[in-house]
Every structure is written in C-alpha cells, then in structure tokens.
Design a protein around this motif. Structure first.
Motif, short mmCIF file in Angstrom:
data_model
loop_
_atom_site.label_atom_id
_atom_site.label_comp_id
_atom_site.label_asym_id
_atom_site.label_seq_id
_atom_site.Cartn_x
_atom_site.Cartn_y
_atom_site.Cartn_z
N CYS B 459 -51.98 27.30 -0.60
CA CYS B 459 -50.91 28.29 -0.68
C CYS B 459 -51.44 29.64 -1.17
CB CYS B 459 -49.77 27.80 -1.59
SG CYS B 459 -50.14 27.85 -3.36
N THR B 460 -50.87 30.68 -0.64
CA THR B 460 -51.34 32.03 -0.94
C THR B 460 -51.21 32.46 -2.40
OG1 THR B 460 -50.66 32.60 1.31
CG2 THR B 460 -51.25 34.42 -0.15
N PRO B 461 -50.07 32.19 -3.04
CA PRO B 461 -49.95 32.66 -4.43
C PRO B 461 -51.10 32.19 -5.30
CG PRO B 461 -47.87 31.78 -3.66
CD PRO B 461 -48.87 31.47 -2.59
N CYS B 462 -51.49 30.90 -5.16
CA CYS B 462 -52.57 30.38 -6.00
C CYS B 462 -53.92 30.86 -5.49
CB CYS B 462 -52.51 28.85 -6.00
SG CYS B 462 -53.81 28.07 -6.95
N ARG B 463 -54.14 30.74 -4.21
CA ARG B 463 -55.45 31.05 -3.64
C ARG B 463 -55.84 32.50 -3.91
NH1 ARG B 463 -54.31 30.46 1.46
NH2 ARG B 463 -54.41 32.64 2.06
N ILE B 464 -54.89 33.40 -3.68
CA ILE B 464 -55.22 34.81 -3.84
C ILE B 464 -54.76 35.36 -5.20
CG2 ILE B 464 -54.85 37.11 -2.90
CD1 ILE B 464 -54.72 35.93 -0.18
N GLY B 465 -53.58 34.92 -5.63
CA GLY B 465 -53.03 35.47 -6.86
C GLY B 465 -53.90 35.22 -8.08
N THR B 466 -54.35 33.96 -8.25
CA THR B 466 -55.14 33.67 -9.45
C THR B 466 -56.47 34.42 -9.39
OG1 THR B 466 -56.02 31.69 -8.37
CG2 THR B 466 -54.15 31.38 -9.85
N ASN B 494 -46.12 35.96 -13.38
CA ASN B 494 -44.76 35.50 -13.14
C ASN B 494 -44.49 35.19 -11.69
OD1 ASN B 494 -43.95 35.51 -15.85
ND2 ASN B 494 -43.65 37.73 -15.79
N SER B 495 -45.07 35.97 -10.80
CA SER B 495 -44.79 35.66 -9.39
C SER B 495 -45.56 34.44 -8.92
CB SER B 495 -45.07 36.87 -8.49
OG SER B 495 -46.34 37.40 -8.74
N ILE B 496 -46.76 34.22 -9.47
CA ILE B 496 -47.50 33.00 -9.09
C ILE B 496 -46.75 31.77 -9.59
CG2 ILE B 496 -49.63 31.67 -9.42
CD1 ILE B 496 -51.09 34.34 -9.77
N ALA B 500 -46.02 29.28 -6.40
CA ALA B 500 -47.12 28.37 -6.03
C ALA B 500 -46.58 27.01 -5.62
CB ALA B 500 -48.10 28.22 -7.19
N LEU B 501 -47.33 26.33 -4.75
CA LEU B 501 -46.87 25.07 -4.18
C LEU B 501 -46.92 23.91 -5.16
CD1 LEU B 501 -45.95 23.37 -1.79
CD2 LEU B 501 -48.31 23.24 -1.03
N CYS B 502 -47.95 23.88 -6.02
CA CYS B 502 -48.09 22.72 -6.90
C CYS B 502 -48.33 23.14 -8.34
CB CYS B 502 -49.24 21.82 -6.43
SG CYS B 502 -50.87 22.35 -7.02
N GLY B 503 -48.43 22.14 -9.18
CA GLY B 503 -48.59 22.39 -10.61
C GLY B 503 -49.82 23.17 -10.98
N PRO B 509 -51.40 30.50 -14.61
CA PRO B 509 -51.27 31.72 -15.42
C PRO B 509 -50.94 31.47 -16.89
CG PRO B 509 -49.89 31.83 -13.43
CD PRO B 509 -50.33 30.43 -13.59
N ASN B 510 -50.61 30.23 -17.26
CA ASN B 510 -50.16 29.98 -18.64
C ASN B 510 -51.13 30.43 -19.72
OD1 ASN B 510 -47.77 28.98 -17.76
ND2 ASN B 510 -48.25 26.82 -18.09
#
Lengths: 194, 598, 118
Positions: B459-466, B494-496, B500-503, B509-510
C-alpha cells in the motif's frame, strides 16, 4: 483404646478419608450417659459397605483401611451397656452415634479431647472441624466448643505454621476446660459450688 | 536414589554464553566422580535473569548460581554436590536481610523474582522442555483431557470469554470473542494458527515460551481446535529461532507418540494435529493476514479486513490466529477457572504480561508481572534500575509500533488501556529502557528505519509515506532540519495511520508521534540549534574545550588535522565549529580531560 | 493415550521425581494415624513431636502432620521423617520419649536414629 476421644479420632479420620469438608463432633453428657455423635459430609456409604463396616471383626489384625474403627467403637460402647448407630447415605455423608453408660465398670473416660481435635486438624488440610461438649458440672450444664474454620484459612495461606496451629487448637480447648475446672474448685475466687 | 537435580538454563541467551558446554562438562564430571545415580542434570528453558547467565540452580537447596563457566564445573561438583558446601563466589550476589547482611541464596528471595507472577512462564526454567513426561507432571494435558471429556465446545468458549483473556501479541483483542466468531462460521474445515513470528526488535517473550514450554502451546492449540471445530493447526515460527524450532519438533513428535495429537485423542473421537511452518525473516509476516498468506505459499502481504480470518482465513477457511503467550495461559485457565484468572490484573486487563527488559537496565531479561504493576516497579524493583547511576529518560513499549513513556508516567499501572491513553501501547512485551545518554530523535529514527525496511510495499501510505518520514528524520539528525519539519512529520504520521492497509503501516508513525509528544524540545534543539542534547547524533556533536580545565599546552591544536583549534600558550584554547570535522583526535590527545563531545 | 487415567499415572509418577525442584518444605514429620496407630498411641506421639518442634523453635521449617494407616499394625506407631533432599526415614514403634531423641539427633542434627528404624 482406653479413651473415648481416641475412638472419636479414629472415626473422624474415616470422615476425612471419605472426603468430608465438614466434621461435627458433638458430645452430650448427662449424669448417667455420654452420647457422642460424629457427623460428616463425606461421600457416605451404600448399604453393602455399611453392613460390612458394622460387621467387621474388631480383633482381627487386618490390612490398612479395614474399617475396624466402627466395630471397635461398637464393642467399647456395648461393653458399658450402651450401643451405636450409623446412618449413612451415598453422596450425603455419615453420622456415627455412640452411647456409653457411665456407671459401668467398663466405662472409659473421654480423655484428651483437645489433642484429638488438634491431631485431626493437623492431618486434614481441607476439612473444618466443629467440636462441642456439653456436660453437667456444679449444678449447671457447661459447654466447651471450638471451630477450626478461621484457623484453617490462616494455615492455608501460610501465615500460621502448622505446628503453631496444632498447639492453638489444643491449648484453646484445654483452656476452656481449665476455666470450668477453676470455677468448680473456686480457684478463681468465684462462688462456692457443690 | 537421585538426591539432587542440577538445572541449567538452555534458552538461546544462556546457550550462546556456553551453557550447553557447561551441562556436558557437568555430566562428565558427575560420571567420573561416581555420582551418576545420585545427581540428575536437567536442561531447562529460560529462567529470565538473562543478564546473569549462564544460570545454574541446584535443588533441593535451590542455590542460585550465576555467570557459571565451564572451568567452574569441577569445583561445583567437588564442593557442592559431593561435600554439600555451596560455592559462595558463584552465588547470586544480593543481600536479603539488611540487618544481618544475609545473602539471598534462592531464586524466590531475589528482588528480581519477588514481585513476579509467572503464569505463562510457569514451567520455564523448571522442566526439561524435551521431556513430555515433565510437562505432564505439571498438570500437562490435564486441561485438554478436561475439555474433551467434560466440556462442550461452547462451554470452552464461554470460559475463555469469562476469563477476560486478551491477545498478548499486542492488539489485546478478547480471545474468547475471536474464538466465538470462528466457532459460529460454518465450514467443514477450520484452522488454528499460532503466531510465533515474534518480530519486534528486543522481544523474546515468545521465544522463551517456545524453547522452555512448547507443550503449553500445543495443548492450547488442541483446546482451541475443539472449541471452534478445527482439526488442523499450524505454528508459524520465525526461522531465526532454531532452538525453538527444534524444541517444537521434538514436542510435536512426543505428543503424537502419546496420542495427544492425531486421531481420536483420549478416545473421544476428537482429531487434531499440528504442522510447523518457518518464517523467512519478514517482520510483516507477524501481521496475521500476511502470515496466513505466507503459509499459503505466497509473498507475505496483508489483506484488507473484513473479511476477518475468523470468517475467511487460511485457504479461505475460518481461522483463529493466537499469539504464543496468549496460548500459554490457556491450559491453566481451563484447570483453575475464569475466576482465578480474573483475580489477577486490572479491571479491563486480566492476568499477567511477560516483558522482555532491554536497553539501559541492570537486570536485562524476561519478567512476568500482573497487569497493573507500575512501570516504576518493573524498572526499579524488578529490573534493578538504571546502571552506572544514570538518570531514566523513557521506556519504549510496543517496539516499532509503540511509543515511549517518559519519567512523569512512571507510576502508570501497565494495562492495555492505560498505555494507549498515554500515547503508547502494550505491544508484544518488549520494554526498552533509555537513559539520559539516549537521543529520542535517534530512537524514533531507529524504529522508523526498521519499519521502512520491513514494509511489504503493497500500500502506498506505508511504502512511500514512512519513507518520507524517515527522510525528514535523517535530515534532522544530520543537522539539516528545517522549520516546518515537525509539522510535516505530524501530518504525514496522521495520514499514514488513517490509511495504511495493515498494522505495520498504521503503527509505524507511533514512535515518532510519541517522542514528539514528550520530547519535542529535543527535536527543536536538533532543528533550530543544530544540537543533539544527548550527544548521540554524530553530525550534530560538538567538540568543545572546557576553559576551566584547559592549561593551554597547545597539544590539541598541533594534532588537529584541519587546524580548527586556536589559542595562545598557557591560555584556554577554542575550537572553530565550522572547521571541525569531529575526528576526536584532540580529545584523545588532551591529558587534562578538558575536551569533550556534546 | 487411550484414557485420562493413563495420563494421571504418568503425572503421579513424575510429580515425585520433580518434587525435589520445588525447593521448599524443609522437613515433614508424618505420623501414621490409622486405627492401629491410634490404638498404639500415635496421637500422643504426634503431640510429643509438636511440642518438641515448638520448643526447639523450628515451627517455621518443620511440619508435623499425619497420614492413614500403613498396614503394618504390629509396628505402629510409625513415623516418617521426609526431608527436602528426598531422604525419607521410617521409624517404627515410636513413643513420646523416642520423639525427643528423633528431634534432637535427626531433625536438628541431621543424623537419623538407626535404633528406631525398621
């Protein structure tokens, strides 16, 4: 056995072995008779077992757990002119009663009941014992009683060592008898009694 | 007649410190001294006090020897086993009674163990995990027997619900509820899966259970199978735990031999068997749907939920996945009842939790405490406090998914909800302690590097966001932080979390968010002052000369490769920060300790 | 395993073997209290042991308890001294006086009294 309290110990041990959670020992004494009732909530006996228990030979040296206790008690009571009765139902418990006649030459004294109750307590980790002895003395009916329930909890959670608990039970009961004896013999400076 | 048992820890920790060689040497020496029929050597699982390993305990005395070496074996056998004289220099050094100076000689007397309540770990360190009979002596498989002969499946589920047991893998989902969903799903094929992938860095709770008490997991899985109507189970264990894999293989084989796994268990007609699957080093496969995908032979990637595994899981069938520690609690709950379990812990978090203590703490190792124990008790009373007299700064729970807990929250009772309230989470149990010499920005970066590396990429949020978050952190820690970076981090975080698709992605980001919450000043120092307060971030470290200590001997300026140090003889010197390359040569040269890096 | 009782057999056997690892329960003095024991005076023997242990201040490390009949009625009262090292010593034909020597030499001194053993 030369004390009634030794017979009580023997019978009550059977109650514990039968899984009793509560054992009640009640001794009612009049001028002429001593009536002992030991009641438990163990697994009880069915008809066949009960008949066998009542009829075993008290003098036959048999194996362990032969159940000579009841026949021995029967013998001791009947020798004084008394008798016993046993009521038992499978799943409900057992009640053993014995009556002794005081006047008889073959009468045996109660003996060290305190040591009996304490001994029973020491060997029965999950059983509560209630002891009550009512007897006439100095023109009145006196009662000595003891319930091991609270002490049981303290021993189980380890706050009281077993040895101390044994002594507490024994000495508490002895003390109660002693108090009455003192009254009767005016040792406490109390009222004059016959 | 065997009169003594010598227990030696055979967990991974002590094994890597040589405990197996010690055990072998012990057996050889015992045989040589003719004591073979009197003394038994027992290889057990982890005792927990890993910092002092290799650990050896001699019964019946209960003598607690630590840091034993192979060279100590002849003395132990001669003095203690033969002559009954305890080898005091090897005994755990702790004063039990301040008044008499009497030392603690047994496990139970030590501060480390006093406040612990070992339920999941109850057999670890006590039994030989490779002997099923020893597990049986501890009421092993009694729970399975009770369940199969006295209880109906829905009664088992009710018991699990009543107990209040929540998943110990980190999410804390009520186990009974998970089982009831799977039980209600209609299918003629269902599965029980044990998540033994334990990927959090610094976590080894599950490892110790698998190595020290594998049968507890096996028995619990069979019980679960009965409850939901499954006849097959999988244990997905990470390949990086070779000892755990070996112990599981032995345990499964022994259980099968005894008919405790396989067909018609206890003649009740219930069938259940277990297979092992090894992980291949992917953190994401600890996430339940990715784990199932991996067992199916595909690349470990999570799936959208719903449908949840209890409805549609492994091979599309209803599946329950439980964590190792969760399972380890179950046989005891069956035997002792729900009320017993409820008597431990807090209102919403019942039972105990195993923690792996690591980082800046004296007693590194494994501890198990009732829920509700405070962080202060764990760190200071059980953990022995911070070494070298340093000051506590924060404790990280939940690994790469969790947050840090600062000193002001040390008295928080540990349970699922209270930890979430202060911005962290229970996690699987890894507890890393940090002191004044740790940089919180660096810590956040460490965890984020881990999750970026382990992201499956689906998923994009995790792959790119992190990755973008990591870029910002890298800039900050190398002295290139800019105004607005903190706000960007927060927005990205916050957006990730929301998309994001999974845990893995949702919680990545925590660490950043929680360090920002409690240590914002450190971030600001990095960004605006280009300074790392803890002195960790190399790029921001400044080497300075203390004018009070400097004697003006000029030794440092002569050794500086870039001529950054200036000053006249017998006068305090100074370093030009724009020229300094932080090589540290001046620090080494200075005989007066006047130069330090901060 | 065909039945639960098979499991129980293994459990009982192993529990004795593993008991040594419990590391607690220092000395247990067990007096046989079946009918034969009671007839032979076991209650008073138990009483003597309790008093002796209390007097020596050992109440926190020594338990005095009782168990059912052994079946060797002619040897009663029988007393077993069970130690945490695994050593079990059986004394026969015990009396209140003999109890004192057992406490002094065995419980306190660590050396069983050979004269009183079976």
């Amino acid at each position: 056995m030369d004390e009634i309290s030794l017979h009580i110990l023997d019978i009550a041990e059977n109650s514990v072995k039968a899984g009793a959670k509560n054992v009640v020992i009640e001794i009612n004494e009049s001028d002429k008779l001593v009536s002992v009732v030991i009641t438990d909530d163990g697994r009880g006996m069915d008809g066949a077992t009960l008949r066998k228990a009542m009829s075993a030979d008290p003098f036959l040296p048999e194996r362990a757990g032969s159940g000579r206790g009841i026949p021995l008690l029967k013998n001791a009571a009947e020798q004084t002119g008394g008798e016993i009765s046993v009521i038992s139902h499978e799943g409900s418990g057992t009640s053993v009663s014995a009556v002794f006649v005081k006047e008889s030459d073959d009468f045996i004294p109660l003996g060290d009941a305190a040591a009996t109750v304490a001994s029973l307590f020491a060997g029965a980790p999950d059983t509560d014992i209630r002891y009550k002895h009512s007897f006439p003395a100095g023109g009145e009916t006196r009662t000595v009683g003891y319930d091991t329930k609270d002490l049981r909890k303290a021993v189980r959670d380890g706050s009281v060592p077993l040895v101390s608990a044994y002594l507490t039970v024994r000495d508490s009961i002895r003390e109660e008898y002693e108090k009455i004896r003192k009254i009767l013999t005016c040792e406490d400076g109390g009222s004059l009694l016959a | 007649m065997i009169r003594s048992h010598v227990l030696i820890c055979s967990g991974t920790g002590c094994t890597s410190s040589g405990s197996q060689a010690i055990a072998a040497a012990l057996e050889k020496e015992i045989e040589a001294k003719g004591l073979k029929d009197e003394i038994e050597v027992v290889r057990t699982g982890c005792f927990g006090l890993c910092a002092l390993g290799p650990i050896m305990i001699v019964y019946p005395e209960g003598t607690f020897y630590n840091r034993v070496t192979e060279a100590d074996v002849p003395e132990i056998v001669e003095e203690h086993l033969l002559k009954g004289r305890i080898v005091t220099r090897l005994v755990h050094d702790e004063i039990k009674d301040e008044a008499t100076g009497e030392k603690a000689t047994t496990l139970g007397e030590t501060r480390f163990y006093k406040k612990q309540m070992r339920l999941a770990l109850r057999n670890c360190g006590l039994i030989n995990p490779e002997k099923i009979d020893e597990y049986i002596s501890r009421d092993g498989y009694k729970a399975l027997g009770k369940v199969l002969t006295e209880m109906k499946p829905d009664e088992v589920i009710k018991l699990m619900l009543d107990s209040g047991l929540r998943g110990r893998g980190g999410a804390g989902f009520p186990t009974g509820m998970k089982w009831s969903f799977a039980a209600k799903s209609v299918s003629d094929k269902k599965y029980v899966v044990c998540n033994a992938d334990e990927g959090d860095p610094g976590a080894f709770m599950d490892r110790s259970v698998l190595e020290g008490d594998p049968h507890a997991v096996i028995e619990a899985m069979a019980i679960a199978g009965y409850a939901i109507g499954a006849d097959e189970g999988y244990i997905y264990v990470r390949a990086e735990y070779p000892i755990a894999v070996k112990r599981l293989q032995i345990a499964i084989a022994q259980a099968r031999e005894y008919g405790l796994l396989g067909k018609n268990i206890f003649s009740t007609g219930f069938n259940f068997d277990i297979q092992l699957r090894l992980g291949a080093g992917a953190f994401v496969c600890g996430e339940e749907t990715a784990l199932l995908t991996s067992i199916e032979g595909k690349r470990g990637e999570p799936r959208p939920r719903p449908p949840f595994p209890a409805v549609k899981g492994l091979f599309g069938q209803p599946t329950i996945i439980n964590n190792v520690e969760t399972l380890a609690n179950i046989p005891q709950i069956i035997i002792n009842g729900a009320d017993w379990f409820r008597s431990v812990g807090t209102e919403k978090s019942k039972g105990t939790k195993v923690f792996a203590l690591g980082g800046k703490i004296v007693n590194t190792g494994l501890v198990e405490v009732p829920m509700g124990t405070t962080l202060r008790e764990i760190i200071y009373e059980i953990g022995g406090g911070i070494p070298n007299g340093k000051k506590f700064k924060a404790a990280q729970t939940g690994g790469p998914s969790g947050g840090c807990i600062p000193a002001q929250h040390l008295d928080t009772p540990i349970d699922y909800d209270s930890l979430m309230a202060i911005g962290s989470m229970m996690g699987s149990g890894g507890l890393i302690v940090m002191d004044e010499d740790n940089c919180m920005v660096d810590i956040a970066k460490f965890f984020l590097e881990f999750t970026v590396d382990e992201s499956c990429g689906k998923c994009t949020p995790c792959r790119i966001g992190t990755r973008r978050m990591l870029d910002i952190l890298n800039r900050i820690t190398s002295g290139n932080g800019e105004d607005g970076d903190i706000e960007k981090l927060e927005e990205l975080a916050n957006s990730i979390k929301a998309s994001a698709l999974c845990g893995l992605g949702q919680t990545a980001p925590n660490p950043v968010l929680s360090t920002l919450r409690y240590f914002r000043d450190e971030y600001e120092a990095h960004i605006y002052e280009k300074r790392c307060p803890a002195g960790v971030c190399k790029a921001l470290a400044r080497i300075t000369i203390d004018p009070d200590k400097c004697k003006g001997c000029t030794a440092c300026s002569r050794v500086c490769p870039v001529g950054a140090i200036s000053g006249t003889v017998k006068q305090p010197h100074t370093i030009d920060q724009t020229k300094c390359i932080k090589c540290g040569a001046c620090m080494e040269k200075c005989k007066f300790g006047a130069i330090s890096k901060k | 395993m065909k039945s639960l009782s098979e499991l129980e057999v293994i459990r009982d056997r192993m529990q004795d073997e593993i008991a040594i690892r419990s590391g607690k329960g220092d000395i247990h003095i067990v007096v046989g209290m079946g009918t034969c024991g009671i007839e032979a005076g076991a209650r008073d023997v138990l009483n003597a042991f309790v008093e002796g242990i209390e007097k020596e201040g050992l109440r926190n490390t020594v338990t005095v308890t009782q168990e059912a009949c052994e079946g060797k009625c002619e040897m009663e009262p029988i007393v077993t001294v069970a130690e945490k090292s695994g050593r079990n010593t059986k004394y026969v034909k015990m009396t209140a006086e003999k109890a004192l020597r057992v406490i002094a030499e065995h419980v306190k001194g660590g050396k069983p009294v050979a004269d009183y053993m079976a």
